[in-house]
Design an enzyme around this catalytic site. Structure first.
Site, PDB file in Angstrom:
ATOM      1  N   ARG A  27       0.813  -1.223   0.000  1.00 27.67           N
ATOM      2  CA  ARG A  27       0.000   0.000   0.000  1.00 27.67           C
ATOM      3  C   ARG A  27       0.846   1.272   0.000  1.00 27.67           C
ATOM      4  O   ARG A  27       0.324   2.376  -0.131  1.00 27.67           O
ATOM      5  CB  ARG A  27      -0.908   0.021   1.227  1.00 27.67           C
ATOM      6  CG  ARG A  27      -1.887  -1.118   1.282  1.00 27.67           C
ATOM      7  CD  ARG A  27      -2.672  -1.062   2.558  1.00 27.67           C
ATOM      8  NE  ARG A  27      -3.503   0.126   2.623  1.00 27.67           N
ATOM      9  CZ  ARG A  27      -4.720   0.223   2.134  1.00 27.67           C
ATOM     10  NH1 ARG A  27      -5.268  -0.802   1.536  1.00 27.67           N
ATOM     11  NH2 ARG A  27      -5.406   1.337   2.246  1.00 27.67           N
ATOM     12  N   TRP A  74       3.086   5.986   2.172  1.00 27.89           N
ATOM     13  CA  TRP A  74       3.251   6.433   0.792  1.00 27.89           C
ATOM     14  C   TRP A  74       2.915   7.901   0.844  1.00 27.89           C
ATOM     15  O   TRP A  74       1.764   8.273   1.050  1.00 27.89           O
ATOM     16  CB  TRP A  74       2.293   5.667  -0.107  1.00 27.89           C
ATOM     17  CG  TRP A  74       2.572   5.807  -1.558  1.00 27.89           C
ATOM     18  CD1 TRP A  74       3.520   5.145  -2.290  1.00 27.89           C
ATOM     19  CD2 TRP A  74       1.880   6.652  -2.489  1.00 27.89           C
ATOM     20  NE1 TRP A  74       3.448   5.529  -3.605  1.00 27.89           N
ATOM     21  CE2 TRP A  74       2.456   6.443  -3.759  1.00 27.89           C
ATOM     22  CE3 TRP A  74       0.831   7.556  -2.384  1.00 27.89           C
ATOM     23  CZ2 TRP A  74       2.036   7.112  -4.902  1.00 27.89           C
ATOM     24  CZ3 TRP A  74       0.403   8.220  -3.517  1.00 27.89           C
ATOM     25  CH2 TRP A  74       1.006   7.991  -4.764  1.00 27.89           C
ATOM     26  N   ASN A 100      -4.027   6.841   7.773  1.00 26.50           N
ATOM     27  CA  ASN A 100      -4.075   6.624   6.332  1.00 26.50           C
ATOM     28  C   ASN A 100      -5.155   7.543   5.782  1.00 26.50           C
ATOM     29  O   ASN A 100      -6.217   7.669   6.379  1.00 26.50           O
ATOM     30  CB  ASN A 100      -4.429   5.152   6.072  1.00 26.50           C
ATOM     31  CG  ASN A 100      -4.817   4.885   4.641  1.00 26.50           C
ATOM     32  OD1 ASN A 100      -4.285   5.504   3.728  1.00 26.50           O
ATOM     33  ND2 ASN A 100      -5.732   3.955   4.441  1.00 26.50           N
ATOM     34  N   GLY A 101      -4.873   8.210   4.654  1.00 30.95           N
ATOM     35  CA  GLY A 101      -5.869   9.104   4.070  1.00 30.95           C
ATOM     36  C   GLY A 101      -5.429  10.547   4.213  1.00 30.95           C
ATOM     37  O   GLY A 101      -4.236  10.835   4.374  1.00 30.95           O
ATOM     38  N   GLU A 476      -3.549  -1.320 -22.027  1.00 27.75           N
ATOM     39  CA  GLU A 476      -3.188  -1.959 -20.763  1.00 27.75           C
ATOM     40  C   GLU A 476      -1.763  -2.532 -20.831  1.00 27.75           C
ATOM     41  O   GLU A 476      -0.994  -2.399 -19.875  1.00 27.75           O
ATOM     42  CB  GLU A 476      -4.206  -3.063 -20.436  1.00 27.75           C
ATOM     43  CG  GLU A 476      -3.826  -4.025 -19.330  1.00 27.75           C
ATOM     44  CD  GLU A 476      -3.626  -3.384 -17.960  1.00 27.75           C
ATOM     45  OE1 GLU A 476      -3.936  -2.197 -17.787  1.00 27.75           O
ATOM     46  OE2 GLU A 476      -3.127  -4.097 -17.057  1.00 27.75           O
ATOM     47  N   LYS A 480       1.300  -1.525 -18.382  1.00 32.31           N
ATOM     48  CA  LYS A 480       2.105  -2.478 -17.622  1.00 32.31           C
ATOM     49  C   LYS A 480       3.588  -2.166 -17.808  1.00 32.31           C
ATOM     50  O   LYS A 480       4.352  -2.152 -16.856  1.00 32.31           O
ATOM     51  CB  LYS A 480       1.838  -3.928 -18.099  1.00 32.31           C
ATOM     52  CG  LYS A 480       0.519  -4.498 -17.639  1.00 32.31           C
ATOM     53  CD  LYS A 480       0.599  -4.916 -16.195  1.00 32.31           C
ATOM     54  CE  LYS A 480      -0.703  -4.833 -15.453  1.00 32.31           C
ATOM     55  NZ  LYS A 480      -1.223  -3.508 -15.132  1.00 32.31           N
ATOM     56  N   HIS A 499      -2.799   9.837 -37.844  1.00 33.01           N
ATOM     57  CA  HIS A 499      -3.221  11.215 -37.561  1.00 33.01           C
ATOM     58  C   HIS A 499      -2.222  11.936 -36.657  1.00 33.01           C
ATOM     59  O   HIS A 499      -2.594  12.835 -35.916  1.00 33.01           O
ATOM     60  CB  HIS A 499      -4.619  11.217 -36.942  1.00 33.01           C
ATOM     61  CG  HIS A 499      -5.627  10.584 -37.829  1.00 33.01           C
ATOM     62  ND1 HIS A 499      -6.031  11.158 -39.012  1.00 33.01           N
ATOM     63  CD2 HIS A 499      -6.278   9.398 -37.754  1.00 33.01           C
ATOM     64  CE1 HIS A 499      -6.908  10.366 -39.611  1.00 33.01           C
ATOM     65  NE2 HIS A 499      -7.065   9.279 -38.867  1.00 33.01           N
ATOM     66  N   LYS A 598      -0.451   0.375  -4.620  1.00 31.88           N
ATOM     67  CA  LYS A 598      -1.438  -0.587  -5.099  1.00 31.88           C
ATOM     68  C   LYS A 598      -2.839   0.015  -5.090  1.00 31.88           C
ATOM     69  O   LYS A 598      -3.619  -0.173  -6.008  1.00 31.88           O
ATOM     70  CB  LYS A 598      -1.378  -1.824  -4.202  1.00 31.88           C
ATOM     71  CG  LYS A 598      -2.431  -2.873  -4.510  1.00 31.88           C
ATOM     72  CD  LYS A 598      -2.009  -3.676  -5.697  1.00 31.88           C
ATOM     73  CE  LYS A 598      -3.001  -4.722  -6.095  1.00 31.88           C
ATOM     74  NZ  LYS A 598      -2.957  -4.915  -7.572  1.00 31.88           N
TER      75      LYS A 598
HETATM   76  C1  G6P Z   1      -3.691   2.248  -8.947  1.00 31.81           C
HETATM   77  C2  G6P Z   1      -2.824   1.057  -9.258  1.00 31.81           C
HETATM   78  C3  G6P Z   1      -3.316   0.409 -10.545  1.00 31.81           C
HETATM   79  C4  G6P Z   1      -4.791   0.064 -10.412  1.00 31.81           C
HETATM   80  C5  G6P Z   1      -5.624   1.288 -10.069  1.00 31.81           C
HETATM   81  C6  G6P Z   1      -7.070   0.947  -9.766  1.00 31.81           C
HETATM   82  O1  G6P Z   1      -3.488   3.248  -9.898  1.00 31.81           O
HETATM   83  O2  G6P Z   1      -1.468   1.434  -9.403  1.00 31.81           O
HETATM   84  O3  G6P Z   1      -2.579  -0.770 -10.782  1.00 31.81           O
HETATM   85  O4  G6P Z   1      -5.230  -0.474 -11.618  1.00 31.81           O
HETATM   86  O5  G6P Z   1      -5.076   1.901  -8.905  1.00 31.81           O
HETATM   87  O6  G6P Z   1      -7.125   0.198  -8.586  1.00 31.81           O
HETATM   88  P1  G6P Z   1      -8.386  -0.651  -8.124  1.00 31.81           P
HETATM   89  O7  G6P Z   1      -7.992  -1.204  -6.804  1.00 31.81           O
HETATM   90  O8  G6P Z   1      -9.532   0.306  -8.031  1.00 31.81           O
HETATM   91  O9  G6P Z   1      -8.595  -1.691  -9.155  1.00 31.81           O
END
Ligand code: G6P
Length: 603
Positions: A27, A74, A100-101, A476, A480, A499, A598
């Site tokens: 997290r 974080w 947190n928050g 996607e 990645k 374009h 995450k």
């Molecule tokens: C963050 C993560 C992404 C994830 C996104 C949505 O940006 O780095 O990997 O896809 O959140 O997260 P969720 O838990 O809502 O799927």
């Protein structure tokens, strides 16, 4: 964004708190800290760095006691520094908090507390809580009341835990729109931002709701409403995940483990009760319009589903990135909003759902994390059952979400009579075979993909091209690669290239093309035209395709036959593996890319 944990028990808590911190490191991981209370004193250790580093550096093992709280951070308010790391303490050091928050109104509170003589040592919003508790406690002499009063004054999204040196047997915690879960163990009780924090110690959990606080001791817990102070009854659930599932299981990284867990995750998604799928199809069928929302990877899952809803059910269900949803989309009682979220905690998606709810829309969520905020806020929820996903990069959760969304699209198709039965059955059969196809990609392709990564790893510019269903997969796959390698990579519609973006293509660009299967003739032809355009400009052409006779690419990954509409899914798996092997080649950390978390639980 950050991870909170806490334990109160009869044995020394340090080792367990350390393991909770490690479990929550996904997290956030720029700094961490721990506070343990013993002999009437709170000892706080903290610093910047990964949990294991800080544990050594700050000699956490020297801490000893039966009650403690911990945090991995974080950074949001204040840079990652030792001073800004949690826990934060009151002026007299007798109160410690982790949080947190975001405390939205922290500045006026801080000004007020400074005026009252409090000395701040960090730039964080969190420290306000430590001083606010001290301030309240000095005034009323009752710590519980101090917690309540603090919650009354704090605005924003937060979850916190607080230790008071005067309360050696209990800690206090509360939440408003950020996750916090109580774990009920045999000889200790726990809290965590996520169940995985303490899952190796207990599977029994109780969920805290917004505007509630809990008093947790080794013998039990009591939950109360922060506005009224009234006790709130709470059921204890037993979660099905086990600790082993949440660990690496022999893989070098969670990312690789989770990529390999996809066949199981797909099977679980196929086994979700038909009635749940039907219920969502009913809601969508009755609504004037359904929006599909998500962030990052889940937005791309929504985008792919948008094609499926159109193609299979003849329904236009626009995919909108949650963060822009309130700016862009009007909703009313005739609207449905289907959110997709692995964590169920993504701030932007939660806010978009709340906006939808305020305007009377029906809300649905496809969620993976048990007990997360979204599961409790929406009108209807489908749990994916993909198991814990710990790597920051979402992999198995996404392919599982696509499976669920495809099932819903097929169900909706039946209601609308959009496709002949034979075609519906073909797609359903294709979906049933998907796990086996993904398994064979995972068995056969990795060595090959790794060698390609070694040959193309020096390219610093990447394009991923797809058309139709393959466009979301291209977006996607590019996400990645950039998330985990920090190499600029763009996903682009094949038709858009001419374009403007095609001017980027030269010998220094790697171009990954997600080709449709040859039986999708028109799409195959138009994608092939894009290949020719880029090849003639010198791009290093890498094909992910289904035609063993194809020879136009410099590098290629040939996939087994799959239903043409589902072809993007094995291509997504290849994109995941390519990103993983590129990360290994470039010595990046696959599980914890720099600056990412995450679950993004802040604005
Ligand atoms: C963050 C993560 C992404 C994830 C996104 C949505 O940006 O780095 O990997 O896809 O959140 O997260 P969720 O838990 O809502 O799927």
């Amino acid at each position: 964004m950050c991870g909170i944990s806490g334990i109160v028990g009869s044995a020394d808590v340090t080792k367990r708190l350390y393991s909770c911190m490690l479990n929550l490191e996904y997290r956030g991981y720029d700094s961490c800290g721990m506070a343990v209370l013993a002999d009437g004193q709170i000892d706080v250790r903290k610093n910047i760095g990964r949990v294991a580093e800080v544990f050594e550096k700050e000699r956490f093992a020297e801490l000893s006691g039966t009650i403690g709280i911990a945090h991995s951070r974080w950074a949001t308010h204040g840079n990652p520094t030792k001073a800004n790391s949690h826990p934060h303490t009151s002026c007299d050091g007798r109160i410690a908090v982790v949080h947190n928050g975001i405390i939205g109104n922290y500045q006026p509170l801080k000004d007020e507390l400074i005026a009252a003589g409090h000395k701040f040592t960090s730039e964080t919003d969190t420290e306000v809580l430590a001083h606010l508790l001290e301030h309240n406690y000095k005034a009323c002499g009752n710590f519980e009341r101090s917690v309540r009063e603090a919650m009354e004054r704090m605005e924003g999204t937060y979850a916190f835990a607080a230790l008071s040196a005067d309360h050696p047997d209990t800690f206090f915690c509360g939440r408003n729109r950020s996750p916090l879960i109580i774990g009920i163990g045999k000889d200790a009780n726990f809290i965590g931002s996520d169940i995985v924090a303490f899952i190796e110690y207990t599977k029994k959990v109780a969920y805290l709701n917004d505007n509630e606080y809990a008093i947790v001791s080794k013998d039990g817990f009591e939950i109360k409403n922060a506005s009224t102070g009234k006790p709130q009854a709470r059921a204890i659930d037993t979660v099905a995940w086990d600790a082993e599932q949440a660990k690496k299981g022999g893989y070098p990284h969670f990312l690789l483990k989770e990529i390999y867990e996809q066949p199981n995750a797909l099977r679980e998604a196929l086994e979700i009760d038909e009635k749940k799928i039907e219920a969502v199809a009913d809601i969508m069928n009755e609504a004037d319009r359904t929006y599909l929302i998500g962030c990052g990877t889940t937005f791309y899952a929504a985008l792919l589903a948008q094609y499926y809803f159109k193609e299979f059910a003849g329904v236009y269900a626009p995919a909108v990135s949650s963060d822009e949803f309130p700016n862009l989309c009007g909703v009313d009682e005739r609207t449905a909003v289907l959110a997709i979220s692995q964590s169920g905690e993504t701030f932007d998606t939660l806010e978009a759902l709340r906006y939808a709810k305020r305007h009377g829309a029906k809300t649905i969520a496809i969620v993976n994390a048990l007990g997360s905020s979204m599961t409790r806020e929406v009108d209807f929820v489908i749990m994916q059952g993909a198991g814990p996903e710990k790597s920051v990069l979402s992999t198995k959760a996404m392919t599982s979400q696509i499976t669920v969304l495809t099932r819903i699209a097929l169900e909706l198709s039946k209601r609308r009579g959009a496709l002949p039965k034979t075609e519906l059955n073909e797609i359903s059969d294709g979906l049933l075979e998907l796990g086996t196809i993904v398994r064979s990609v995972l068995d056969e392709q990795p060595g090959f993909i790794r060698r390609i990564a070694n040959r193309v790893g020096h390219f610093n510019k990447w394009l991923y091209i797809g058309r139709s269903y393959h466009l979301p997969a291209a977006l996607e796959a590019a996400l990645k690669l950039k998330e985990v390698t920090y190499i600029p990579a763009e996903g682009m519609a094949g038709g858009f290239m001419k374009h403007g973006p095609i001017s980027l293509v030269d010998e220094e660009m790697a171009v990954v093309v997600l080709m449709p299967p040859p039986e999708n003739e028109a799409l195959h032809r138009s994608t092939f035209n894009s290949v020719s355009e880029m090849r003639s400009r010198g791009g290093k052409m890498i094909g992910i395709h289904f035609d063993p006779w194809e020879s136009v690419f410099d590098e290629q990954i040939v996939l087994p036959k799959v239903h043409k509409a589902l072809a993007p899914i094995p291509q997504l798996v290849v994109g995941q593996l390519l990103a993983y092997f590129m990360a290994i080649l470039l010595k990046r950390d696959p599980d914890n890319p720099r600056g990412l978390a995450k679950s993004v639980t802040v604005e």
